[in-house]
Design an enzyme around this catalytic site. Structure first.
Site, short mmCIF file in Angstrom:
data_model
loop_
_atom_site.label_atom_id
_atom_site.label_comp_id
_atom_site.label_asym_id
_atom_site.label_seq_id
_atom_site.Cartn_x
_atom_site.Cartn_y
_atom_site.Cartn_z
N LYS A 1 0.36 -0.28 -10.10
CA LYS A 1 -0.43 0.51 -11.04
C LYS A 1 0.23 1.87 -11.18
O LYS A 1 0.46 2.58 -10.20
CB LYS A 1 -1.85 0.66 -10.52
N LYS B 1 -0.22 -2.77 -14.27
CA LYS B 1 -1.04 -1.93 -15.14
C LYS B 1 -0.39 -0.57 -15.36
O LYS B 1 0.09 0.01 -14.39
CB LYS B 1 -2.40 -1.77 -14.47
C1 PBG Z 1 -9.90 3.42 -11.59
C2 PBG Z 1 -9.40 2.61 -12.73
C3 PBG Z 1 -8.75 3.10 -13.87
C4 PBG Z 1 -8.60 2.02 -14.73
C5 PBG Z 1 -9.11 0.89 -14.09
N1 PBG Z 1 -9.60 1.27 -12.84
C6 PBG Z 1 -8.38 4.48 -14.29
C7 PBG Z 1 -7.61 5.34 -13.39
O1 PBG Z 1 -6.92 4.89 -12.48
O2 PBG Z 1 -7.72 6.55 -13.58
C8 PBG Z 1 -8.01 2.13 -16.10
C9 PBG Z 1 -8.40 1.09 -17.09
C10 PBG Z 1 -8.15 1.45 -18.51
O3 PBG Z 1 -7.58 2.49 -18.85
O4 PBG Z 1 -8.53 0.63 -19.36
N2 PBG Z 1 -9.32 3.25 -10.37
#
Ligand code: PBG
Length: 338
Positions: A208, A262
């Protein structure tokens, strides 16, 4: 001779290979198509809010609404009926319930747990995925607990274990750690097993990235306003690919059943490399900013939104994804049903 063309132009070139032959009609294109999106490939992320009979739009995500628990049950029915195998839940936590350690995360009566119970009771055939990370619950908007400026790793992991077990008790089928702390998959696996949840799967956000594309999501769960600084000390640097492979290897070793990359579209190379190096179910998250870009351009009449949606999802399949988390999931599933 073709009418209108000079004789020397219309003569055959004597080509052996004419790739266009396989594209000459729809039946031929269908026959040779390598990758297709089916409803089996889709996971639908939804946002949950307090209240009853509430559907509150997310302005930066046209077409996406936040649901109160009763409406989430309705949405879950809709997803199941359309053929979507699973949904993923994300809560908007009331600001008054947020604190520095995210204690609402392990409250058995928190919003996500209530949504889990309600959806499991009404739509038991639908896979239920819950996110493990503290950001919806912390007053500072970070995924972990802090000491000064630092996001503490091991202290956070202990809390994530409580959060995961809490969600499993509420009926979550899949625990999905999105926090990017080191060692959380092994710790959560052990905690789940110890609590008797050997069958609860883990889908880890293994690679991520610290991305600008999460902006609309943070609007939806109300963390944009509160987030102090950024997440670069735990989420990955967008310049790195080799590191993603190490992250994935580590999560598999720690017991992840499925892994995720992601965001999605800017990281298709990572998906491809993960798929070529490992043999684990691999998912991509087409995140909120990607959704927003397609919708914004479509609303301006700059692109054909429907085609862009299908093309983007086909790209994930071609890159090697077994499935995609996408805000388009139900729209696409309905469309595929005809
Ligand atoms: C939180 C999380 C995030 C997303 C999914 N879980 C945002 C972040 O890490 O700040 C993002 C999903 C999206 O942007 O659609 N841990």
């Amino acid at each position: 001779m073709t009418k209108g063309l000079p004789a020397d132009i219309s003569e055959s070139l004597g080509l052996i290979h004419r790739p266009r032959r396989n594209r000459k009609s729809e039946w031929a294109r269908r026959l040779v198509r390598e990758n297709v999106v089916t409803s089996n490939d889709l996971i639908w992320p939804i946002f949950i809010i307090e209240g009853e009979k509430q559907r509150v739009p997310v302005p930066s995500m046209p077409g996406v609404e936040r649901y109160s628990v009763d409406e989430a049950v309705r949405a879950a029915h809709e997803a199941a009926e359309a053929g979507v195998p699973a949904i993923a839940l994300f809560p908007f936590t009331e600001p008054g319930l947020r604190d520095p350690v995210g204690s609402e995360a392990w409250n058995p009566g928190n919003l996500v747990c209530r949504a889990c119970r309600a959806i499991k009771a009404e739509v038991p055939e639908l896979g239920l995925i819950t996110d493990v990370a503290l950001d919806p619950y912390t007053s500072h908007g970070h995924d972990g607990v802090m000491r000064g400026e630092e996001i503490l790793n091991d202290e956070t992991v202990r809390i994530l274990c409580r959060q995961a077990v809490n969600q499993a008790h509420a009926g979550a089928d899949v625990i999905s750690p999105s926090d990017m702390m080191d060692g959380r998959v092994a710790a959560i696996r052990a905690a789940l097993d110890f609590a008797g949840f050997q069958q609860v799967q883990i889908m880890s956000y293994a690679a991520k990235y610290a991305s600008a594309f999460y902006g609309p999501f943070r609007d939806a769960i109300g963390t944009n306003a509160t987030l102090i600084g950024d997440k670069r000390t735990y989420q990955m640097d967008p310049g790195n690919a080799e590191e993603a492979l190490r992250e994935v290897a580590q999560d598999i070793e720690e017991g992840a059943d499925m892994i995720m990359v992601k965001p999605g579209m800017p990281y298709l190379d990572i998906i491809r490399r993960v798929k070529e190096n490992f043999t684990v179910p691999t998912f991509a998250y087409q995140v909120s900013g990607e959704y927003a870009m397609i919708m914004a351009a479509a609303q301006n009449g700059w692109i054909d939104g429907d085609r862009a949606m299908m093309e983007s999802l086909t790209g994930f399949k071609r890159a090697g994804c077994d499935g995609i988390l996408t805000y388009f999931a139900v729209t696409v599933a309905k469309r595929l049903k005809g």
